[in-house]
Enzyme design. Sequence first.
Site, PDB file in Angstrom:
ATOM      1  CD1 TRP A   8      65.088  75.789 -36.536  1.00 51.80           C
ATOM      2  CD2 TRP A   8      65.656  75.488 -34.398  1.00 51.80           C
ATOM      3  NE1 TRP A   8      63.939  75.490 -35.840  1.00 51.80           N
ATOM      4  CE2 TRP A   8      64.254  75.300 -34.520  1.00 51.80           C
ATOM      5  CE3 TRP A   8      66.250  75.348 -33.132  1.00 51.80           C
ATOM      6  CZ2 TRP A   8      63.451  74.997 -33.443  1.00 51.80           C
ATOM      7  CZ3 TRP A   8      65.444  75.052 -32.052  1.00 51.80           C
ATOM      8  CH2 TRP A   8      64.060  74.872 -32.217  1.00 51.80           C
ATOM      9  CB  ILE A   9      71.126  80.856 -36.791  1.00 51.38           C
ATOM     10  CG1 ILE A   9      69.931  81.056 -37.727  1.00 51.38           C
ATOM     11  CG2 ILE A   9      72.442  81.265 -37.452  1.00 51.38           C
ATOM     12  CD1 ILE A   9      69.903  80.145 -38.940  1.00 51.38           C
TER      13      ILE A   9
ATOM     14  CB  THR B 260      65.342  65.378 -40.642  1.00 51.83           C
ATOM     15  OG1 THR B 260      64.567  65.109 -41.824  1.00 51.83           O
ATOM     16  CG2 THR B 260      64.920  66.700 -40.043  1.00 51.83           C
TER      17      THR B 260
ATOM     18  CD  GLU C 168      75.140  71.235 -41.859  1.00 53.89           C
ATOM     19  OE1 GLU C 168      75.584  70.729 -42.903  1.00 53.89           O
ATOM     20  OE2 GLU C 168      75.842  71.838 -41.035  1.00 53.89           O
TER      21      GLU C 168
ATOM     22  CD  GLU D 205      62.628  82.143 -43.609  1.00 54.61           C
ATOM     23  OE1 GLU D 205      61.379  82.113 -43.683  1.00 54.61           O
ATOM     24  OE2 GLU D 205      63.342  82.858 -44.337  1.00 54.61           O
ATOM     25  N   PRO D 206      61.377  79.710 -38.856  1.00 49.82           N
ATOM     26  CG  PRO D 206      60.777  81.330 -37.262  1.00 49.82           C
ATOM     27  CD  PRO D 206      61.480  81.165 -38.578  1.00 49.82           C
TER      28      PRO D 206
ATOM     29  CG  LEU E 230      68.300  76.871 -45.767  1.00 52.45           C
ATOM     30  CD1 LEU E 230      67.974  77.734 -46.978  1.00 52.45           C
ATOM     31  CD2 LEU E 230      68.925  75.534 -46.203  1.00 52.45           C
TER      32      LEU E 230
ATOM     33  N   GLY F 169      74.189  52.136 -14.148  1.00 46.70           N
ATOM     34  CA  GLY F 169      73.626  53.286 -13.446  1.00 46.70           C
ATOM     35  C   GLY F 169      74.523  54.506 -13.498  1.00 46.70           C
TER      36      GLY F 169
END
Length: 386
Positions: free
Chosen positions: A163-164, A371, A369, A130-131, A128, A346
């Site tokens: 982002w696939i 934000t 999916e 895209e850049p 879904l 630590g």
Amino acid sequence: MVAVERTLPNDESRALFELVQELCAKELAPRAAEYEAAERFPREVFRTLGQAGLLSLPYDEKYGGGGQPYEVYLQVVEELARNWLTIGLGVSVHSLACYGLANFGSEEQKEKWLPGMLGGDQLGAYCLSEPQSGSDAAALTTRAVRSGDTAADAYVVTGTKAWITHSGHADFYTLMVRTSDDGAKGVSALLAEAGTPGLGFGKPENKMGMRGSVTAQVLLDGARIPAERLIGVEGQGFSIALSALEAGRLGIAACAVGVAQAALDAAVDYASSRQQFGHPIAEFQGVGFMLADMATSVAVGRAAYLTAARRRDAGLPYGTEAAMAKLFCTDMAMKVTTDAVQVFGGYGYTADFPVERYMREAKVLQIVEGTNQVQRLVISRALTRS
């Protein structure tokens, strides 16, 4: 591990869950740290899960699915994520990739392709974003133009999906593409096979966490996708995408609870054995109360996603509840994993213990999916809708 009391509806689902726990112990837990450190994609683990029927749980048995209610499927996803988030989230993404065809495809399409998608050998990807169009998904620009050649009726697709998950490793890709310039009404859904000429992949992203899960661009350069692979009708893609995301958000919520549970498990074990001033640190209120808050948060998160899942199983609207579950569970996972690092002191900041990995992994769940800012928008709009 901290004991988790599961609310499973019948003996079949209880037997299924025992199988899941056995596979987690044998196939997931021993590999997770090594594969994540080496950035190695665990394709063979997905095949093992597929052979066990765990890649098809929420879908109709008629097409090779497991026929399980969502409340069972999500608890399986949680347990997988508890042992290895790359696998839990991967199963959720595969289910998301199957959603469009299973719920909007024609009977002919489902009979032709869904058994293969659910059979266990194949792995899916959902495309879904895209850049330049993430939260504003209706602004996507990947273009699909129907060929005028009736002898080989197809959509010629050009653009980039970003982002696939499973990019380059999946066997099929559910693509949201633009078939007209009519905003959200101009988006359509196509089902593409891996190996389609013109379908390529970008370099894997160098991520903070979940490094065993491949995330990369899907590159479409005149890819010809047969017109028979249009899901639904032209212009229905955006509604398909939104419906799929409602279900997918519950998968992310379950993953978040799984990661948080893993962090709680590790923190309780460590605090029970780590001695300071002659006592286990769990006996000091500063640590003990932190563990109590962590356990309460995990339990509330599990209840939230199960409530939404049961509404879905009952055929009731569940979109707002899914947004609430995704929002709460992923914010909760971020806090619980951060607190687990604090319990370890630590040592928690080193890669010698898994809690630093859980903390890095939890962050992405607040983003994917939808934000958590988008979830708040969905919820607030529902509150004021007349």
